[in-house]
Design a protein around this motif. Sequence first.
Motif, PDB file in Angstrom:
ATOM      1  N   MET A   1       0.850  -1.172   0.000  1.00  0.00           N
ATOM      2  CA  MET A   1       0.000   0.000   0.000  1.00  0.00           C
ATOM      3  C   MET A   1       0.898   1.239   0.000  1.00  0.00           C
ATOM      4  SD  MET A   1      -3.175   0.824   2.578  1.00  0.00           S
ATOM      5  CE  MET A   1      -4.156  -0.617   2.256  1.00  0.00           C
ATOM      6  N   ARG A   2       0.540   2.182  -0.786  1.00  0.00           N
ATOM      7  CA  ARG A   2       1.351   3.396  -0.877  1.00  0.00           C
ATOM      8  C   ARG A   2       1.040   4.326   0.287  1.00  0.00           C
ATOM      9  NH1 ARG A   2       2.616   4.657  -7.031  1.00  0.00           N
ATOM     10  NH2 ARG A   2       2.859   2.490  -7.612  1.00  0.00           N
ATOM     11  N   TRP A   3       1.986   5.214   0.557  1.00  0.00           N
ATOM     12  CA  TRP A   3       1.851   6.100   1.711  1.00  0.00           C
ATOM     13  C   TRP A   3       0.641   7.002   1.592  1.00  0.00           C
ATOM     14  CZ3 TRP A   3       1.787  11.333   1.283  1.00  0.00           C
ATOM     15  CH2 TRP A   3       2.237  11.864   0.082  1.00  0.00           C
ATOM     16  N   TRP A   4       0.269   7.423   0.378  1.00  0.00           N
ATOM     17  CA  TRP A   4      -0.872   8.330   0.236  1.00  0.00           C
ATOM     18  C   TRP A   4      -2.185   7.607   0.523  1.00  0.00           C
ATOM     19  CZ3 TRP A   4      -4.090   6.784  -3.665  1.00  0.00           C
ATOM     20  CH2 TRP A   4      -3.549   5.990  -4.675  1.00  0.00           C
ATOM     21  N   LYS A   5      -2.229   6.303   0.272  1.00  0.00           N
ATOM     22  CA  LYS A   5      -3.427   5.542   0.631  1.00  0.00           C
ATOM     23  C   LYS A   5      -3.566   5.447   2.147  1.00  0.00           C
ATOM     24  CE  LYS A   5      -3.777   2.590  -3.434  1.00  0.00           C
ATOM     25  NZ  LYS A   5      -3.767   1.190  -3.891  1.00  0.00           N
ATOM     26  N   VAL A   6      -2.460   5.212   2.811  1.00  0.00           N
ATOM     27  CA  VAL A   6      -2.470   5.135   4.275  1.00  0.00           C
ATOM     28  C   VAL A   6      -2.874   6.481   4.864  1.00  0.00           C
ATOM     29  CG1 VAL A   6      -1.069   4.751   6.333  1.00  0.00           C
ATOM     30  CG2 VAL A   6      -0.774   3.282   4.333  1.00  0.00           C
ATOM     31  N   ALA A   7      -2.318   7.554   4.313  1.00  0.00           N
ATOM     32  CA  ALA A   7      -2.661   8.890   4.804  1.00  0.00           C
ATOM     33  C   ALA A   7      -4.142   9.187   4.569  1.00  0.00           C
ATOM     34  CB  ALA A   7      -1.783   9.937   4.124  1.00  0.00           C
ATOM     35  N   GLY A   8      -4.665   8.777   3.431  1.00  0.00           N
ATOM     36  CA  GLY A   8      -6.081   8.996   3.134  1.00  0.00           C
ATOM     37  C   GLY A   8      -6.987   8.217   4.071  1.00  0.00           C
ATOM     38  N   LEU A   9      -6.624   6.966   4.339  1.00  0.00           N
ATOM     39  CA  LEU A   9      -7.425   6.159   5.263  1.00  0.00           C
ATOM     40  C   LEU A   9      -7.371   6.713   6.683  1.00  0.00           C
ATOM     41  CD1 LEU A   9      -6.606   2.567   4.008  1.00  0.00           C
ATOM     42  CD2 LEU A   9      -8.766   3.808   3.771  1.00  0.00           C
ATOM     43  N   ALA A  10      -6.208   7.193   7.084  1.00  0.00           N
ATOM     44  CA  ALA A  10      -6.079   7.787   8.417  1.00  0.00           C
ATOM     45  C   ALA A  10      -6.929   9.058   8.511  1.00  0.00           C
ATOM     46  CB  ALA A  10      -4.622   8.093   8.723  1.00  0.00           C
ATOM     47  N   GLY A  11      -6.928   9.846   7.461  1.00  0.00           N
ATOM     48  CA  GLY A  11      -7.752  11.058   7.448  1.00  0.00           C
ATOM     49  C   GLY A  11      -9.230  10.729   7.512  1.00  0.00           C
ATOM     50  N   LEU A  12      -9.641   9.717   6.772  1.00  0.00           N
ATOM     51  CA  LEU A  12     -11.032   9.295   6.785  1.00  0.00           C
ATOM     52  C   LEU A  12     -11.443   8.796   8.170  1.00  0.00           C
ATOM     53  CD1 LEU A  12     -13.548   8.857   5.042  1.00  0.00           C
ATOM     54  CD2 LEU A  12     -12.691   6.570   4.556  1.00  0.00           C
ATOM     55  N   ALA A  13     -10.576   8.045   8.804  1.00  0.00           N
ATOM     56  CA  ALA A  13     -10.857   7.556  10.154  1.00  0.00           C
ATOM     57  C   ALA A  13     -10.957   8.726  11.141  1.00  0.00           C
ATOM     58  CB  ALA A  13      -9.778   6.587  10.604  1.00  0.00           C
ATOM     59  N   GLY A  14     -10.102   9.723  10.966  1.00  0.00           N
ATOM     60  CA  GLY A  14     -10.148  10.896  11.835  1.00  0.00           C
ATOM     61  C   GLY A  14     -11.445  11.672  11.687  1.00  0.00           C
ATOM     62  N   VAL A  15     -11.902  11.828  10.454  1.00  0.00           N
ATOM     63  CA  VAL A  15     -13.161  12.538  10.209  1.00  0.00           C
ATOM     64  C   VAL A  15     -14.325  11.764  10.825  1.00  0.00           C
ATOM     65  CG1 VAL A  15     -14.783  13.230   8.387  1.00  0.00           C
ATOM     66  CG2 VAL A  15     -12.353  13.731   8.137  1.00  0.00           C
ATOM     67  N   ALA A  16     -14.328  10.454  10.667  1.00  0.00           N
ATOM     68  CA  ALA A  16     -15.403   9.639  11.238  1.00  0.00           C
ATOM     69  C   ALA A  16     -15.402   9.726  12.765  1.00  0.00           C
ATOM     70  CB  ALA A  16     -15.245   8.189  10.792  1.00  0.00           C
ATOM     71  N   ALA A  17     -14.221   9.666  13.373  1.00  0.00           N
ATOM     72  CA  ALA A  17     -14.129   9.745  14.834  1.00  0.00           C
ATOM     73  C   ALA A  17     -14.607  11.107  15.332  1.00  0.00           C
ATOM     74  CB  ALA A  17     -12.700   9.480  15.287  1.00  0.00           C
ATOM     75  N   THR A  18     -14.265  12.167  14.616  1.00  0.00           N
ATOM     76  CA  THR A  18     -14.703  13.506  15.006  1.00  0.00           C
ATOM     77  C   THR A  18     -16.225  13.605  14.940  1.00  0.00           C
ATOM     78  OG1 THR A  18     -12.639  14.446  14.203  1.00  0.00           O
ATOM     79  CG2 THR A  18     -14.477  15.957  14.495  1.00  0.00           C
TER      80      THR A  18
END
Length: 53
Positions: A1-18
């Motif tokens: 998995m590329r770093w930008w995919k990981v960053a995107g998934l982390a961002g999505l998880a952060g938005v959902a948690a917020t």
Amino acid sequence: MRWWKVAGLAGLAGVAATGVVIARAERKRRAYTPDEIRDRLHNRVAEAANPPE
């Protein structure tokens, strides 16, 4: 998995948690009746007018 995919998934998880945190706070805030809110505000004003020594 590329770093930008990981960053995107982390961002999505952060938005959902917020969103979850905001929804919980909104439910807690709306659980008070208008009379309870008024009483709490009156108590806070009374405490501010008479600070403890």
